[in-house]
Design an enzyme around this catalytic site. Structure first.
Site, PDB file in Angstrom:
ATOM      1  CG  ASP A 140       3.195 -23.447   2.144  1.00  0.00           C
ATOM      2  OD1 ASP A 140       2.053 -23.880   1.914  1.00  0.00           O
ATOM      3  OD2 ASP A 140       4.076 -24.122   2.714  1.00  0.00           O
ATOM      4  CG  HIS A 162      -0.299 -25.494   5.042  1.00  0.00           C
ATOM      5  ND1 HIS A 162       0.089 -26.624   5.720  1.00  0.00           N
ATOM      6  CD2 HIS A 162       0.718 -25.172   4.207  1.00  0.00           C
ATOM      7  CE1 HIS A 162       1.309 -26.975   5.321  1.00  0.00           C
ATOM      8  NE2 HIS A 162       1.711 -26.108   4.407  1.00  0.00           N
ATOM      9  CG  HIS A 170       9.340 -26.008   2.270  1.00  0.00           C
ATOM     10  ND1 HIS A 170       8.701 -24.927   2.839  1.00  0.00           N
ATOM     11  CD2 HIS A 170      10.671 -25.697   2.288  1.00  0.00           C
ATOM     12  CE1 HIS A 170       9.593 -24.007   3.171  1.00  0.00           C
ATOM     13  NE2 HIS A 170      10.792 -24.447   2.840  1.00  0.00           N
TER      14      HIS A 170
END
Length: 264
Positions: free
Chosen positions: A133, A171, A57
């Protein structure tokens, strides 16, 4: 000898910087943006020696090309990935040896099909896993490419690591994840205490990460497929939504909780 620092990027990304405090060599994990990495290297007088990528990503690989303009360094990334900017490609079971550090590569598909994690049995004084992630504090990644059973199996790989493992995810989603976890398990006092502790950290401008895997096993609803309270909550939600549910199958429990989070 080694330390790990969070480099904030975009709205809520963390680029992890692993540095040797004696040699001032550094490696970064998932540099989606080069600018904050370059600023950190200059400020801390570090020399970048390599880049580790967990998946393709853009917010994880977007800064690679610019970093390579200023340093001829290796880039490690998943094999068979849409990201083709690496010098070394890794797959499940591979071992990555860096000066003073050894990482074991775990394939953890689900968020994306190419996703890998880097597990170091001893980084300074504890094990560490850089999981991109796949696993978040009190959460997990959205399934963009994989299936629920695949993601649950990937999380089970991470659950099998030692409880002392420090989890470095990519994150700052913790408070939002805890709000969902408390909706699933509203009577869980440990979740409430964790939420309060995390809010204090964020109010002070501090990351809520890393967390320990042992705590995640106790708090994270996506890892608690053997918890009776979680199973009952999932059953109730599945019934209300008309979802298939098998309370004795971890993948089914996970799928319902993931569906709930997607609609939360």
């Amino acid at each position: 000898m080694f330390k790990v620092d969070a480099i904030a990027a975009f709205n809520d990304n963390y680029i992890w910087c692993i540095s040797n405090t004696e040699t001032h060599d550094a490696w970064v994990v998932d540099p989606g943006d080069a600018a904050p990495v370059l600023e950190t290297l200059q400020r801390e007088r570090l020399t970048l020696r390599g880049i580790l990528i967990t998946h393709h990503h853009g917010d994880h690989v977007g800064g690679v090309s610019r970093l390579l303009e200023s340093a001829d360094i290796p880039v490690y990334a998943p094999k068979n990935s849409p990201f083709q900017g690496a010098s070394h490609y890794l797959e499940d079971g591979d071992t990555l040896v860096l000066p003073g550090l050894t990482f074991h590569v775990l394939a953890v598909p689900g968020h994306t099909l190419d996703h890998i994690a880097y597990y170091c049995p001893q980084l300074d004084d504890a094990p560490a896993v850089f999981c991109g992630d796949t696993l978040f504090a009190c959460g997990c990644g959205r399934l963009f490419e994989g299936q629920p059973a695949q993601m649950q199996a990937s999380l089970a790989k991470l659950v099998a690591l030692p409880d002392a493992t420090r989890v470095y995810c990519a994150h700052e989603y913790t408070l939002a994840n805890v709000r969902f976890a408390r909706a699933v398990l509203p009577e869980d006092q440990a979740l409430l205490a964790f939420e309060n502790a995390c809010r204090k950290k964020r109010d002070a401008g501090q990351p809520t990460l890393p967390v320990t895997l042992g705590n995640e096993k106790q708090l994270n609803p996506f890892l608690r497929w053997g918890d009776n309270d979680l199973i009952q909550s999932a059953k109730t939600y599945a019934g209300a939504q008309g979802l298939a549910f098998s309370p004795d199958q971890a993948a089914s429990i996970f799928a319902v909780i993931r569906s709930w989070k997607d609609r939360f």
